[in-house]
Design a protein around this motif. Structure first.
Motif, short mmCIF file in Angstrom:
data_model
loop_
_atom_site.label_atom_id
_atom_site.label_comp_id
_atom_site.label_asym_id
_atom_site.label_seq_id
_atom_site.Cartn_x
_atom_site.Cartn_y
_atom_site.Cartn_z
N UNK A 119 0.84 -1.20 0.00
CA UNK A 119 0.00 0.00 0.00
C UNK A 119 0.87 1.25 0.00
N UNK A 120 1.96 1.21 0.75
CA UNK A 120 2.87 2.35 0.81
C UNK A 120 3.55 2.60 -0.54
N UNK A 121 3.97 1.53 -1.22
CA UNK A 121 4.62 1.70 -2.53
C UNK A 121 3.65 2.33 -3.52
N UNK A 122 2.42 1.87 -3.53
CA UNK A 122 1.43 2.41 -4.46
C UNK A 122 1.11 3.86 -4.14
N UNK A 123 1.01 4.17 -2.87
CA UNK A 123 0.62 5.51 -2.44
C UNK A 123 1.74 6.53 -2.61
N UNK A 124 2.94 6.20 -2.16
CA UNK A 124 4.04 7.17 -2.14
C UNK A 124 4.70 7.36 -3.49
N UNK A 125 4.73 6.32 -4.30
CA UNK A 125 5.35 6.39 -5.63
C UNK A 125 6.76 6.98 -5.57
N UNK A 126 7.52 6.50 -4.59
CA UNK A 126 8.91 6.90 -4.49
C UNK A 126 9.19 8.11 -3.63
N UNK A 127 8.16 8.82 -3.18
CA UNK A 127 8.36 9.99 -2.33
C UNK A 127 8.57 9.53 -0.89
#
Length: 224
Positions: A119-127
């Protein structure tokens, strides 16, 4: 030059808002562009989701549903507020970010770590934050501070402040575990001391970890 992304984490009553405002004032006096924001919230749609979650309307749906709502708010916050500011060279100070989801819904809510990671990878997109301050103090102390603050404003407990002390004790341990897992990003600050001492510790850590922000600092303002 891109701005630096600095987040503040910790349990209820840890003093995040106070210390964010103090750091903002210091950086402004050092001629640094600064934006202060918060989670959940920080953009119009995210603020609507904030009111829904903290009002307790999603509690009956369970921790995973709350995590999804936080993720939706975070996507809008990143798109509308955080990323544009960083790209313009403005430093962003954020009251809570993804670590709070990892602590509240992941560790304390018992959501599978792999699911939270995805979920974090999808949400943050590297930020990711350049630096995270975790303000640590005993749960009982933080809850007492939160009650005093609410009494002064005539407010009731929100969705998470209203949980029992065992919840907040587990939350404290979750944040400390996050700090241990990411020592290059996270700095644990003792929040159970006078605000001036907390401020000095934060400033000293900032100068060490992100010297480019304070390179031109005016000496009389240095208390660390």
């Amino acid at each position: 030059m891109a701005g630096c992304f600095i987040t503040f984490e910790g349990g209820e009553g840890a003093g995040k808002s106070t210390q964010i405002d103090r750091l903002r004032s210091r950086l402004v006096q050092h001629a640094q562009p600064v934006l202060v924001t918060r989670e959940p919230g920080g953009s119009p749609h995210a603020e609507e989701i904030r009111a829904f979650i903290l009002g307790g309307h999603a509690k009956h749906l369970g921790p995973f549903a709350e995590a999804l709502l936080f993720a939706a708010a975070r996507i809008d916050h990143l798109d509308k507020t955080i990323v544009p500011a960083l790209r313009s060279g403005t430093h962003v100070l954020c009251d809570r970010f993804a670590d709070s989801t990892r602590a509240y819904q992941g560790s304390v809510g018992n959501i599978d770590k792999g699911l939270i990671d995805h979920l974090e990878r999808v949400t943050l997109r590297g930020v990711k934050p350049d630096l995270t301050f975790i303000l640590d103090l005993p749960a009982e102390v933080g809850l007492a501070r939160a009650r005093e603050r609410r009494a002064g404003k005539g407010e009731g407990a929100d969705r998470f402040e209203g949980e029992g002390v065992s919840f907040h004790q587990s939350l404290r341990q979750a944040f400390l575990a996050i700090a241990r897992s990411a020592p290059q990003r996270c700095v644990v600050i003792n929040g159970d001391q006078a605000p001036d001492e907390v401020e000095a510790a934060i400033w000293a850590a900032l100068r060490e970890r992100l010297p480019q922000i304070t390179r031109d600092a005016v000496r009389p303002l240095d208390v660390a």
